[in-house]
Design a protein around this motif. Sequence first.
Motif, short mmCIF file in Angstrom:
data_model
loop_
_atom_site.label_atom_id
_atom_site.label_comp_id
_atom_site.label_asym_id
_atom_site.label_seq_id
_atom_site.Cartn_x
_atom_site.Cartn_y
_atom_site.Cartn_z
N ASP A 18 0.84 -1.21 0.00
CA ASP A 18 0.00 0.00 0.00
C ASP A 18 0.87 1.25 0.00
N LEU A 22 1.21 4.28 -2.92
CA LEU A 22 1.00 5.70 -2.62
C LEU A 22 2.29 6.52 -2.69
N ASN A 23 3.42 5.86 -2.56
CA ASN A 23 4.75 6.44 -2.46
C ASN A 23 5.01 7.09 -1.10
N GLN A 24 4.03 7.83 -0.57
CA GLN A 24 4.16 8.35 0.80
C GLN A 24 2.79 8.43 1.44
N SER A 25 2.79 8.40 2.78
CA SER A 25 1.52 8.35 3.50
C SER A 25 1.72 8.83 4.93
N ASP A 99 4.73 11.57 8.38
CA ASP A 99 4.57 11.02 7.04
C ASP A 99 5.81 10.20 6.73
N GLU A 101 7.76 7.77 3.54
CA GLU A 101 7.79 7.49 2.11
C GLU A 101 8.42 6.13 1.86
#
Length: 152
Positions: A18, A22-25, A99, A101
């Motif tokens: 996931d 998204l690459n980052q979250s 956050d 990544e």
Amino acid sequence: MSNYWLMKSEPDAFSIEDLHALNQSPWDGVRNYQARNFMRAMQTGDQVFFYHSSCPTPGIAGTARVCKEAYPDHSSWDPTSAYFDPKSTPEDPRWFMVDIEFVEKWQKVVTLAELKQSPALSDMILTKKGSRLSIMPVTQEEWDYIIKILKT
């Protein structure tokens, strides 16, 4: 100089795959004071082991990096959120998030069983009996040793 961390997530809720998509979250929903305090100590660029928990084969599935330092977790203010906390307000936030990544998904999971069998990791918080924290610091020596395990 970066610090090292381990962050746990149940893969059916949020997996390394996931994060890759998204690459980052944001890493939200943490409701343990010690884990929150660890997040508040994180700095941009810190390295993270992404750990899959509460699954058939728990273990480290990949790596990530902190890309935004701690800020208030707004889900604690939303009465419809599972993470709502009526004692947390925008003026006096109780909960925080960072956050992260995506860096790398590993071809093999370094399992909890493997980690516990390594004498070099006997002092690691994760391998201690009863350790249930979702976020914990990792020493550089532990980080380097786990990377070595991955490459063998």
